[in-house]
Design an enzyme around this catalytic site. Structure first.
Site: not given
Lengths: 402, 341
Positions: B71, B140
């Site tokens: 990322e 998450h």
């Protein structure tokens, strides 16, 4: 002759027959007459006899035990294992290893337990009893079991989300793991963590955020700089979710990517190879030489997670080929049986016991109640006095206890 | 005869949020060749949540790019591309993973136009699912509306319906500034009626403008993303008891359309904010502070009330998770408390 002796004698005779007519390679009869030869009437008769014995309540087990005890197993055997590819190392792990009967049976049981546990998790997920993310490691059993065989329980281990196998090898029970997957209070994290967040003594999870390639290189640098006794392990199962390693990595020689850190590339489907490589790597670290890298070449049968069928980016033929040629449990079993370290029946008995253990654990995991709502706010801070936690609005309050 | 035919209504199309975002990206990719999409599994896998389905087949490797799991790396590459004149859409598989790259989003994208004295724009879109899903546990499930909404230089949008999703992604791509679009995984499969104008290739929803989803007179209920649906459900229930809620869909977190909220509060005299994120320093906290600073404060007959996620890392067990997100009953309770009913 006591009743329990009779089946034993009969079985010995049948074994001789089977070797002649059914062509079973070592004359060992499959349990309960499961010979696939449709023309084997004797085998069918044995199966019917076995069934009727079971139905009439006579114990089959004592007969088997008699058989096992009367056989002479080898105490240990020496095996050749694949040579590891080396990076910045003059010599690597040995290419032969000794496996004792005791260790072999232990590894077999552990790998079979991980395998069955993962398959049970698959089943529970499809029944919607497990929710959210579920990343299964069936196919990779030799990695977690082999690793544990090469280190001490006092060593520290951390991994990513494909963690159920490691959670087991690090000492947690199947019960606690399955109950965590089903989100019950008997789970190892009291149901609050789920699949990716299981912890144990000297096991730091279970982590959901991965990739971070930059961080790996930062870690390599500091570990090498400060000579930290750290084994960096890459379980290379050829795919990162749906992307093959060739499409994601400029160099797929992961064992070399520590650059100034020495590395090994290991056959991750062979538990003995993993064990020897781990012993070698651990000894290297413990001697004060600093970090080392281990790439375990392995394979996962399932897709990345339960939401990935796993066949859009690889072929079924590929999966089937690995299963039939390189399955870690099959490889260990063949070695042990062919070297007379164990019998097929003995291993089948272990299969039966493992199945039962998993079944019991699944029962528990399904029946255990969810954690109590009052504890929603617990465990936010450690070692702190209790305080109040806000819920969905200012009138809903939960107590937080360390 | 003529009168009858005038009454015939064409059935409205039902489009899911996923397809709306897909359409929006497809149209913008077609319109401007400088637009491209990069992220994990966006190309050959058709998108981790299938939002970019079919785009790689249509536009190929140069416009739809699969990245490694890095990322920080690919967000940085995307920002660089935007600085050099391209118009990247950088997808985070979930915004939880954007934390790995947040330095690039804030320090390289958000602040650059300011730091350069107006010389260097960064026309980039960061998009992906945000907030809680179902059973995905603590790492998450975080909502990043407050984190990104905090930063000057960024625009932050949060669609609820398909119309929102399509109009906002198109506006975000055409905007010359860094825009963060916070989608919601649980909304991807939800179908909405697509009004005729939304089917146009130039359908845009302006960034920085809220929408009144439901008119009401007794109380203003402000929300963004999935909770907007819960607010409308609560409003339906309360309507039967004679309480008419005005439900506002913020659509944009930053710059926030506080004027629409103020005008509504000046009409209803009561305010409840609803969000999925944590209460402390959240979107609701900001709305309340701004209301106090503006003309609407004097029209409040009761303190404003916030409905939020519970102040805990998201637990996995279902009963705990259900009680960690705002439910319709919590919204109804808060509304009634505010109205002193």
């Amino acid at each position: 002759m006591t009743p329990s002796r009779r089946p034993a004698v009969k079985a010995w005779r049948l074994r001789g027959h089977l070797k002649e007519t059914c062509g079973h390679p070592d004359g060992v009869s499959p349990a309960f007459g499961s010979c696939r030869n449709p023309h084997c009437l004797r085998s069918m008769r044995k199966m019917l006899a076995a069934v009727s014995r079971v139905l009439s309540g006579a114990a089959q087990k004592p007969a088997n035990r008699v058989l096992v005890a009367s056989r002479n197993f080898a105490n240990d055997a020496t095996f050749e294992i694949k040579k590891c590819d080396l990076h910045r190392l003059e010599e690597g792990p040995p290419v032969t290893t000794v496996l004792t009967r005791e260790d072999g049976l232990k590894y077999y049981r552990m790998m079979q337990t991980v395998r069955r546990m993962e398959l049970k998790a698959d089943q529970l997920y499809k029944q919607k009893i497990i929710r959210g993310f579920c990343h299964l490691c069936d196919g990779q059993e030799a990695c977690c079991v082999g690793l544990e065989a090469g280190i001490n329980p006092t060593d520290h281990l951390i991994t990513a989300y494909r963690a159920h196998g490691f959670t087991f090898t690090r000492g947690l029970s199947v019960r606690e793991i399955l109950a965590e997957l089903t989100g019950r209070k008997g789970g190892c994290a009291k149901g609050k963590g789920g699949s990716m967040h299981m912890y144990a003594k000297n096991f730091y999870g279970g982590n959901g955020i991965v990739g971070a390639q930059g961080q790996i290189f930062e870690a390599y640098n500091m570990a090498a700089l400060w000579k930290l006794p750290c084994i960096f392990i890459c379980e290379n199962n050829r795919y990162g979710m749906g992307t093959s390693v060739e499409r994601a990595a400029a160099s797929t020689d992961y064992f070399k990517r520590g650059d100034f850190i020495p590395g090994l590339r290991v056959d991750g489907m062979d538990i003995l190879c993993v064990r020897e490589a781990t012993r070698f790597a651990a000894a290297y670290c413990r001697s004060g030489k600093g970090p080392i890298l281990m790439e375990l070449q392995t394979y996962r049968y399932h897709g990345h997670s339960m939401s990935d069928p796993g066949v859009s980016y690889r072929t079924r033929e590929e999966i089937q080929e690995v299963r039939s040629k390189s399955d870690p449990i099959m490889l260990l079993k063949d070695r042990m049986v062919n070297s007379n370290l164990a019998s097929v029946e003995e291993l089948k008995e272990i299969d039966v016991e493992v199945r039962k253990e998993i079944e019991d654990a699944a029962q528990f995991a399904t029946a255990d109640p969810e954690p109590p709502l009052e504890e929603l706010g617990y465990h936010i801070y450690s070692s702190d006095p209790p305080f109040e936690v806000r819920g969905a609005n200012q009138w809903i309050k939960f107590k937080s206890v360390s | 005869m003529a009168a009858v035919s005038g009454l015939v209504r064409r059935p409205l199309r039902q489009v899911t949020v996923r397809d709306a975002i897909n359409q929006g990206m497809d149209e913008e990719l077609e319109r401007d060749e400088k637009v491209f999409l990069l992220g994990e599994e966006v190309a050959q896998y058709d998108g981790a949540y299938k939002v970019s389905r079919g785009l790689w087949k249509k536009y190929g490797d140069k416009r739809i790019i699969d990245t490694p799991i890095s990322e920080m790396g690919f967000a940085g590459i995307a920002v660089g591309a935007a600085m050099a004149g391209l118009r990247p859409i950088c997808e985070f598989m979930t915004f939880n993973f954007s934390m790995q790259a947040i330095d690039q989003v804030i320090n390289s994208a958000a602040k650059t136009y300011y730091m350069s004295g107006g010389l260097q724009p960064v026309p980039i879109v960061f998009r992906g699912p945000n907030g809680a899903s179902a059973g995905v546990a603590a790492q998450h499930s975080q909502c990043f509306a407050a984190w990104y909404g905090h930063c000057p230089g960024l625009k932050v949008v949060s669609p609820w319906s398909s119309e929102d999703a399509k109009g906002l992604i198109k506006s975000a791509i055409r905007d010359n500034n860094p825009v963060v679009m916070l989608e919601n995984e649980l909304m991807y499969g939800v179908p909405f009626e697509f009004p005729a104008e939304a089917q146009s290739k130039d359908f845009l929803i302006p960034i920085g403008k809220a929408k009144i989803e439901r008119q009401g007179t007794h109380i203003t209920v402000v929300s963004h993303s999935r909770p907007v649906g819960h607010c409308l459900e609560a409003a339906t229930v309360l309507s039967k008891e004679g309480i008419e809620c005005e439900v506002i869909n913020l659509r944009t977190i930053r710059p926030m359309d506080i004027e629409t909220v103020e005008a509504s509060v000046m009409k209803t005299n009561h305010l409840v904010t609803v969000e999925g994120g944590w209460p402390q320093f959240g979107v609701g906290a900001e709305i309340c502070a701004r209301i106090m600073e503006g003309p609407a404060f004097n029209f409040l007959d009761a303190p404003a009330v916030r409905v939020t996620g519970a102040d805990v890392p998201m637990p996995y067990a279902k009963i705990l998770e259900d009680n960690s997100v705002p439910q319709v009953k919590d919204i109804i309770f808060a509304i009634k408390k505010t109205l002193n009913i």
